[in-house]
Design an enzyme around this catalytic site. Structure first.
Site, PDB file in Angstrom:
ATOM      1  N   ASP A 130      -4.793   3.241   0.194  1.00  0.00           N
ATOM      2  CA  ASP A 130      -4.505   4.540  -0.414  1.00  0.00           C
ATOM      3  C   ASP A 130      -5.620   4.953  -1.380  1.00  0.00           C
ATOM      4  OD1 ASP A 130      -3.065   6.820  -0.818  1.00  0.00           O
ATOM      5  OD2 ASP A 130      -1.674   5.951  -2.256  1.00  0.00           O
ATOM      6  N   GLY A 131      -5.830   6.254  -1.475  1.00  0.00           N
ATOM      7  CA  GLY A 131      -6.763   6.763  -2.470  1.00  0.00           C
ATOM      8  C   GLY A 131      -8.014   7.427  -1.916  1.00  0.00           C
ATOM      9  N   ASN A 132      -8.085   7.550  -0.584  1.00  0.00           N
ATOM     10  CA  ASN A 132      -9.283   8.158   0.012  1.00  0.00           C
ATOM     11  C   ASN A 132      -9.484   9.603  -0.460  1.00  0.00           C
ATOM     12  OD1 ASN A 132      -9.531   5.852   1.495  1.00  0.00           O
ATOM     13  ND2 ASN A 132      -8.798   6.725   3.405  1.00  0.00           N
ATOM     14  N   GLY A 133      -8.366  10.352  -0.472  1.00  0.00           N
ATOM     15  CA  GLY A 133      -8.444  11.776  -0.836  1.00  0.00           C
ATOM     16  C   GLY A 133      -8.919  11.946  -2.270  1.00  0.00           C
ATOM     17  N   SER A 138       0.371   6.725   9.138  1.00  0.00           N
ATOM     18  CA  SER A 138       1.824   6.544   9.215  1.00  0.00           C
ATOM     19  C   SER A 138       2.454   7.621  10.093  1.00  0.00           C
ATOM     20  CB  SER A 138       2.432   6.608   7.812  1.00  0.00           C
ATOM     21  OG  SER A 138       2.475   7.949   7.372  1.00  0.00           O
ATOM     22  N   THR A 139       3.706   7.404  10.449  1.00  0.00           N
ATOM     23  CA  THR A 139       4.431   8.408  11.242  1.00  0.00           C
ATOM     24  C   THR A 139       4.539   9.719  10.459  1.00  0.00           C
ATOM     25  OG1 THR A 139       6.421   7.287  10.448  1.00  0.00           O
ATOM     26  CG2 THR A 139       5.805   6.872  12.720  1.00  0.00           C
ATOM     27  N   ASN A 144       2.100  10.861   8.385  1.00  0.00           N
ATOM     28  CA  ASN A 144       0.776  11.453   8.155  1.00  0.00           C
ATOM     29  C   ASN A 144       0.462  12.642   9.076  1.00  0.00           C
ATOM     30  OD1 ASN A 144      -0.820   8.296   7.236  1.00  0.00           O
ATOM     31  ND2 ASN A 144       0.030   9.903   5.919  1.00  0.00           N
ATOM     32  N   TRP A 145       1.235  12.808  10.151  1.00  0.00           N
ATOM     33  CA  TRP A 145       1.020  13.971  11.018  1.00  0.00           C
ATOM     34  C   TRP A 145       1.276  15.269  10.268  1.00  0.00           C
ATOM     35  CZ3 TRP A 145      -1.406  12.803  15.329  1.00  0.00           C
ATOM     36  CH2 TRP A 145      -1.211  11.556  15.921  1.00  0.00           C
ATOM     37  N   ARG A 178       0.035  16.187   7.586  1.00  0.00           N
ATOM     38  CA  ARG A 178      -1.177  16.638   6.864  1.00  0.00           C
ATOM     39  C   ARG A 178      -1.850  17.786   7.628  1.00  0.00           C
ATOM     40  NH1 ARG A 178      -3.846  11.748   3.606  1.00  0.00           N
ATOM     41  NH2 ARG A 178      -1.896  10.865   2.885  1.00  0.00           N
ATOM     42  N   GLU A 192       4.467 -11.100  -1.554  1.00  0.00           N
ATOM     43  CA  GLU A 192       4.088 -10.748  -2.934  1.00  0.00           C
ATOM     44  C   GLU A 192       3.510  -9.334  -2.881  1.00  0.00           C
ATOM     45  OE1 GLU A 192       4.673 -12.531  -5.588  1.00  0.00           O
ATOM     46  OE2 GLU A 192       5.477 -14.161  -4.367  1.00  0.00           O
TER      47      GLU A 192
END
Ligand code: FPP
Length: 241
Positions: free
Chosen positions: A26-29, A71-72, A74-75, A77, A208
């Protein structure tokens, strides 16, 4: 000659209690936005980080690495962002086909791949046949959802003819998409959010969880070493004392 001021960090050594590490990338954007660039730029950098981190994980000796690529959900976007991620995947598959010997790992895709273009599906099926001798498997979760995966496993078991009362935990473990892989020992989420976001819901039972602020494109092998140290600092009790 000038004396180097960098000190070599000691690399942590894995034992059989830590076989599988998983990443929510996470965090690309945000990484792109901080540089005043479009989000797609962050995904491109994220794909580079993915390559680097996977290589490092196989070097360190993980048996399995699982990454959440798409993810399912993410479409939802914007179309151009989805297209950019699919284009990165396409480039990665072509590169893998050409240079698979560079990668000391086997690639496997998990998720419902039937919605991908026939061309992507073909390339995926081909690259999954490569590097079968390698010890490390990299599971790329694509059009993946943990709930969808559990529903898929249930449907498989119905197809097998299982009757009410017959289904065991082992049955579900062997029919989820990660079948054959040990459960993840640690799930790392980059980008600072404290959520599991429908990732490896069945397999995460005793994992963990480690949440770090670093944005995915900035993750380095040194950070992976920190994850390993964090893992060994925890006491895993599996419900016992
Ligand atoms: C989450 O960051 C990231 C994604 C939804 C896409 C991840 C994809 C890659 C790293 C590229 C994968 C490529 C290959 C070849 C497997 P975000 O966009 O939600 O970041 P944000 O939280 O900062 O908005």
């Amino acid at each position: 000659m000038e004396k180097s001021t960098t000190t070599q960090r000691e690399r942590p050594v894995l034992d059989s209690s830590f076989r599988h590490i998983a990443f929510i990338m996470d965090g690309n954007g945000r990484w792109a936005k901080r540089q005043g660039k479009p989000r797609e730029f962050g995904h491109k950098a994220g794909a580079e980080t993915f390559r680097r981190i996977c290589l490092y994980c196989s070097e360190v000796g993980f048996e399995a690495v699982t990454v959440y690529a798409f993810s399912t959900e993410n479409w939802k976007r914007p179309k151009h962002e989805v297209a950019a991620i699919m284009a990165l995947l396409d480039t990665f598959l072509d590169e893998l086909k050409r240079d698979y010997k560079k990668y000391n790992n086997r690639i496997r895709f998990i998720g419902d791949l039937t919605v991908l273009t026939p061309s992507l599906q073909e390339k995926i099926a081909y690259v999954e046949t490569l590097n079968s001798h390698c010890r490390t498997v990299v599971n790329v979760a694509l059009n993946y959802g943990g709930r969808a995966e559990i529903a898929h496993a249930c449907n498989e078991l119905i197809r097998e003819g299982k009757k009410p009362g017959e289904v065991t935990e082992d049955d579900i473990s062997r029919t989820v998409w990660t079948s054959g892989c040990p459960d993840p020992d640690m799930i790392v989420r980059t980008g600072g959010d404290l959520r599991i976001s429908n990732f490896l819901l069945w397999q995460a039972a005793y994992a963990e969880l480690y949440f770090i602020d670093t944005l995915w494109p900035d993750l380095t092998p040194d950070d992976v070493d920190d994850c390993i140290r964090e893992f060994y600092s925890r006491k895993r009790r599996y419900g016992g004392l």
